[in-house]
Every structure is written in C-alpha cells, then in structure tokens.
Scaffold this active site. Structure first.
Site, mmCIF file in Angstrom:
data_model
loop_
_atom_site.group_PDB
_atom_site.id
_atom_site.type_symbol
_atom_site.label_atom_id
_atom_site.label_comp_id
_atom_site.label_asym_id
_atom_site.label_seq_id
_atom_site.Cartn_x
_atom_site.Cartn_y
_atom_site.Cartn_z
ATOM 1 N N GLU A 143 -1.629 35.348 -63.785
ATOM 2 C CA GLU A 143 -1.536 34.925 -62.305
ATOM 3 C C GLU A 143 -2.252 33.531 -61.911
ATOM 4 O OE1 GLU A 143 0.816 35.941 -60.541
ATOM 5 O OE2 GLU A 143 1.256 37.766 -61.609
ATOM 6 N N GLY A 144 -2.456 32.715 -63.008
ATOM 7 C CA GLY A 144 -2.904 31.550 -63.079
ATOM 8 C C GLY A 144 -4.432 31.737 -63.724
#
Length: 592
Positions: free
Chosen positions: A435-436
C-alpha cells in the site's frame, strides 16, 4: 502456541473517555453508547481469540496451494470465513441498503484491529473486499452498486485491488495492462498483475477484481490510467453467475510472511471488464481504496505489536532467569522471572507505550474519516488526509520494531518457530512495504500533504496542539509530565517544517532527504498529543472516584514513560533533517 486476548478495556477507554464518541455530533455516533460498543467488542474479541487466533499458526505453516487454477486456503479458513459472514462482521460500516450494518468506521476499525491481531493473513480476505466495495460505493453507477455490493458486503463474493505489474510498482504510469473498448460498453482487459492479495481462493463464489489499465489512445503516464471491474465469473442480469471470465491465477508468490493469504500473479487474457468511474480517472477511484487501505495497514502494524507484546509479557512473567539485582524476588524458585530485570521492563514499556498511543492515534484517524464521510466535515477530511501517511508509515515501522523487541524477550526461544514470535515479525514486515512503501509515504507527506490547501491542515494541527497545551497549562501535574514535553516536540516539528520551507524550493533534495525523519518526527508528536490527552482523561477518572484505579494509574505511568523515553526522539530526527541533503547525496552512484 501463542495466544491473543482482545484489548477491549483499552479500546473502550479510547472510544468513550478520550474520543467521547457517544456524544459526538457525527451522524450515527449517538448509537455508540458504552454498553453497545462493549457488546460488539466482546463478541468480536471472542471470535478473534477463539476462532481466528488458533488458525494463525496453521495458516503460517500450511500456506496456500494452487491446484488446477484454484487456490486452496489453509485448514480451517473456510469454516472460519463462514462464521465471519454469519456474524455480519464483513460489513459493519457499509450501508444497510447493500446488506451492511451502517455502523461508524471508528467501530469497524476497532474490530478490525482485533481480527488482524488474531490472524492478519485471514483478515486480509474481507479487508480487501471492504476496500473494493468502498470504491464501487463511491465511484460506481447505481447498476454497478446493485450488481456487486450486496454480495461483497456479505463476502459471498470477495474483492481485490490490482495495481502492480512486474516492471512497475509505485510508478503506475508505466503500466502496460490494456483495456480495449467494445461496442457494448464493456472492455477487454489484457495484462499481468502481481502481488495481488486474495487474488484467487476457495472461500467465495466469485471474486471481483478492480484492475488499473490503460485505454489505447489515452494520455501518457498516470493521466491515462482507468479503473475497471473485472469479475472472476460473469454476472447475469438476474444476479446469478455465468461463465468464467478470462482471468486466472498464474502462481502464488512465496513470501516472508502472511502465508495464509494467497498473494497471486493474475493473468488477464481479454477478460471482460467494466469502467468504474470516468475514463483516465482511475487513480481518483483507486485512491478511495488506497487511503482506506493505508489506514488499515497502519492498523496491522499496531495489531501485530499488540499480539507480540501480549505473549512477551506472559513469557517474561513465567520464564525464570537470573536474580533481581536488588535482591531475590522469587525465594521459592531457582531464579526470578525475567520481568524483574530493568532491561526487560524497558523493552516491555517501549512496546506498551507505543501500542496504547498508536491505538488512540488510529481511532482518532478513524473518527475523522467518519466526520468527513458521514458529517461532511472538510476540515476533518483535510486533517486525516495529512495524517494518513503518518498513520501508515509510522505505525508500521514502529509496529515491526515492537515485534522484534517482543521476540527478543524470549531470547533463543524467540528464534524458534514453535514459540510463534517469528511469525509476528514476519507478518508485520509486509506492512512497511505494501500500500505504498514507507519511503513513498514519507515523500507523499512532505511533497504533497504538507503544502495541500495552502498548508491549512498542518497549521490546524499545530493550532490543535497549542490549544490543548494552553487550555490545560494550569494543571501543574499535567504540565510537567505531559504538556512541556509535548510543547518541546511540537517545536521540533515546526522547526523541521520551516527548514523545508526555507530550503526545499532551491534544493528539493534537502526536503526529500529529510522526509523519512519528518514522518517519524510527526508520528512521535501525534502519539505525544494522544498521551497528553489520555493523561487528562485518566486524571479526570481518578479524581472522579473511578473504581478501577489500577487501570488509570497504569495509564498515567505508561504515558509518562512515553513522554520521557520515546518522545525525545524528535530532537534526533530534527538534527538529521537540518543536516540537509549533502550527507545523503555525497557519494556518486558508482561509489556504492
């Protein structure tokens, strides 16, 4: 085997004595009376400890198996998933019209922490479904909502998000997956996606993939990306399932952790897809999922720290090793328990003070999401947008560190798989990446979130801290132990922001080289603010004659530890930031 006990008492303290949810004016919060939230949390806690936790080591040891195109989940997962669905736990905060229970997101977040702490890999199946459903809820047509959301809310159908490709992760503008428009309004999606959590499994009738792809002829780079709904099985007009779509699982990734979740390579071979939202606006729709997912990942960092800490405390109390330096404390035994030793206490207090501060921070963020989505509060939207990369990056970095500290309490046994501490560290590690990756979170914080809306959200944060300090400066005990350290840490954060303003424009590397330290500096200030506010609530409870004095006295002692032993890290992070880019960029690439 490790165990898990849901921290319901602490959650109730945060919800009702810190955040005062039942008296907040956000729609739906008036229903969050203490008796109601206690009942929900107790039931969720039972499911977490009695059903999900025993399956955690099973999922880790068995993993998932791909057989003839179908992924078989670990023993017991399917039965547990049925219990999850039957209890209505998969859609606590989704609208009632689609089968949800319409409870506030803050309560769903508390429940999610329990489930993730008990079994992170399992909980990802419904967690990703929730994110996909949220994207359809916000960006889908009425027909799309009616077609997909009822079955996704119940998890009869699950969902995924498909971003990454073999050659591109964060830089999604490089993606090659194509979506060719057809004459009937559908698209043919062709390409390969990797690292797709819950991409294929045997616990749902259908899987609804949300896939980023480019429509030929669109703008170059990220501006040409669109988002598509691509079901595993086509859905007929009457809602029944039709033929298999052109999407398949090519392999399951061999991973460091979260073995119980099927992380898949997904192949799209002319699969039928349907545009979600507008053409070339895919990132806008995907960010509905990603922002929610990033807060959910921050929750995972907290959850793994909590379960690792619980087991480390039990071990430290039971394991006899050495004698207390101040004199024997277990005269009837051959040695004293580990917990008598100051360095073990240091480790456990690091963990405890982080966990309780992080829980308050996370639930405050969830409350702001409710204020924004349910109450239309633009200021809350700006604040939670600013803090999302801090929640994700700081809580997962620190959460992983806490699992390592918990593992260390066990000594050599912490390195042996049968004790289970290794799994907590391995499962927590992914949260820093997906998620980054946390470096990207730091860049997002400094490069995008600080200057957004002319810096209004970050100035509002400073005003919040200043306002709390000023409002309570007459309380001498609170001032000495909590307000003064918070004020000093806040000055460090402001000084770091000023350094970026003065140097970032002429030398962008000066800001970016300090972005990771800034994220951690910001995180410590946020937890310092949470601890100061919790200390005020704990003092009020004690002064009001609370019966459980031990709980509130422990809360105050834990908060003092954070302010004295953890919060001073802000000075170190500021010093690193103010060293600028030169130490970081000094070596040319060929010298590495």
């Amino acid at each position: 085997m490790p165990t898990y006990t849901a921290p319901t008492k602490d959650m109730q303290f945060v919800l009702h004595e810190l955040l005062n949810v039942s008296t907040a004016d956000t729609p739906g919060y008036s229903e969050l009376e203490a008796d109601f939230t206690a009942a929900v949390l107790e039931e969720a806690g039972k499911l977490a400890s009695e059903v999900l936790s025993p399956l955690n080591t099973v999922g880790d040891s068995e993993g998932c198996v791909l057989e003839n195109g179908v992924v078989r989940t670990p023993t017991g997962f399917r039965d547990a998933f049925e219990q999850m669905k039957e209890g209505g736990w998969t859609a606590l905060d989704l609208p009632e019209k689609f089968g949800g229970q319409n409870m506030p997101y803050v309560l769903g977040t508390a429940v999610g922490e329990m489930f993730s702490g008990a079994n992170q890999a399992f909980t990802m199946y419904q967690g990703l479904t929730h994110g996909a459903a949220s994207a359809i809820l916000v960006h889908g047509s009425e027909e799309q909502k009616a077609t997909y959301l009822p079955n996704m809310a119940s998890c009869q159908w699950t969902g995924t998000m498909n971003l990454t490709e073999p050659h591109c992760g964060t830089d999604l503008g490089l993606m090659r997956t194509k979506a060719e428009p057809q004459g009937d309004g559908s698209y043919k999606v062709t390409g390969q996606k990797i690292f797709i959590s819950a991409g294929e499994h045997d616990m749902a009738e259908n899987i609804i993939h949300l896939v980023l792809a480019k429509i030929p002829g669109g703008p170059e780079g990220i501006k040409g990306v669109s988002l598509f709904i691509v079901p595993k099985f086509m859905v007929n007009e009457d809602g029944s399932l039709g033929e298999r779509n052109g999407v398949s699982c090519g392999k399951i990734e061999e991973k460091m952790g979260i073995h119980g979740n099927s992380t898949c390579v997904m192949n799209y071979d002319g699969a039928t897809g349907y545009l979600l939202g507008e053409e070339h606006k895919g990132m806008r729709a995907m960010f509905t999922m990603m922002n929610e997912a990033r807060i959910g990942v921050g929750m995972q960092g907290l959850a793994q720290a909590e379960v690792a800490y619980q087991n480390a405390v039990d071990y430290a109390k039971d394991r006899l090793q050495g004698r207390a330096v101040t004199g024997t404390e277990n005269p009837d035994g051959p040695a004293d328990p580990l917990i008598v030793h100051p360095d073990i206490r240091r480790s456990l207090m690091d963990q405890k003070s982080f966990i309780e501060g992080a829980r308050a921070f996370l639930l405050w963020g969830a409350k702001m999401i409710d204020q924004s989505h349910r109450g239309g509060d633009d200021d809350a939207e700006g604040m939670v947008s600013l803090l999302t990369p801090v929640i994700k990056g700081f809580l997962t970095d620190e959460g992983f560190d806490m699992t390592i500290l918990a593992q260390q309490v066990y000594g050599g046994h912490g390195y042996i798989e049968e004790w289970g501490m290794s799994q907590f560290a391995r499962d927590a590690r992914i949260a820093m990446i997906y998620e980054g990756a946390n470096g990207v979170q730091a860049l997002d914080l400094v490069g995008r979130k600080l200057p957004q809306n002319g810096g209004k959200p970050v100035m509002a944060f400073f005003d919040m801290v200043k306002g709390f300090i000023k409002e309570n400066e007459g309380d001498e005990a609170l001032k000495a132990d909590f307000l003064n350290p918070l004020k000093e840490a806040s000055k460090h954060l402001q000084a770091a922001g000023m350094f970026f303003m003065q140097n970032g424009m002429k030398n962008p590397n000066a800001a970016l080289a300090g972005s990771y330290d800034f994220m951690h500096l910001f995180g410590h200030v946020c937890l310092g603010l949470m601890w100061a506010q919790m200390a005020k609530a704990a003092q009020a409870a004690l002064e009001g004659g609370a019966s459980d004095t031990a709980f509130y006295e422990t809360k105050l002692a834990t908060g003092r530890y954070y302010m004295q032993r953890r919060l001073p890290a802000t000075a170190m992070h500021l010093a690193r930031i103010e060293s600028g880019a030169d130490p970081v960029m000094a070596l040319p690439a060929e010298r590495f």
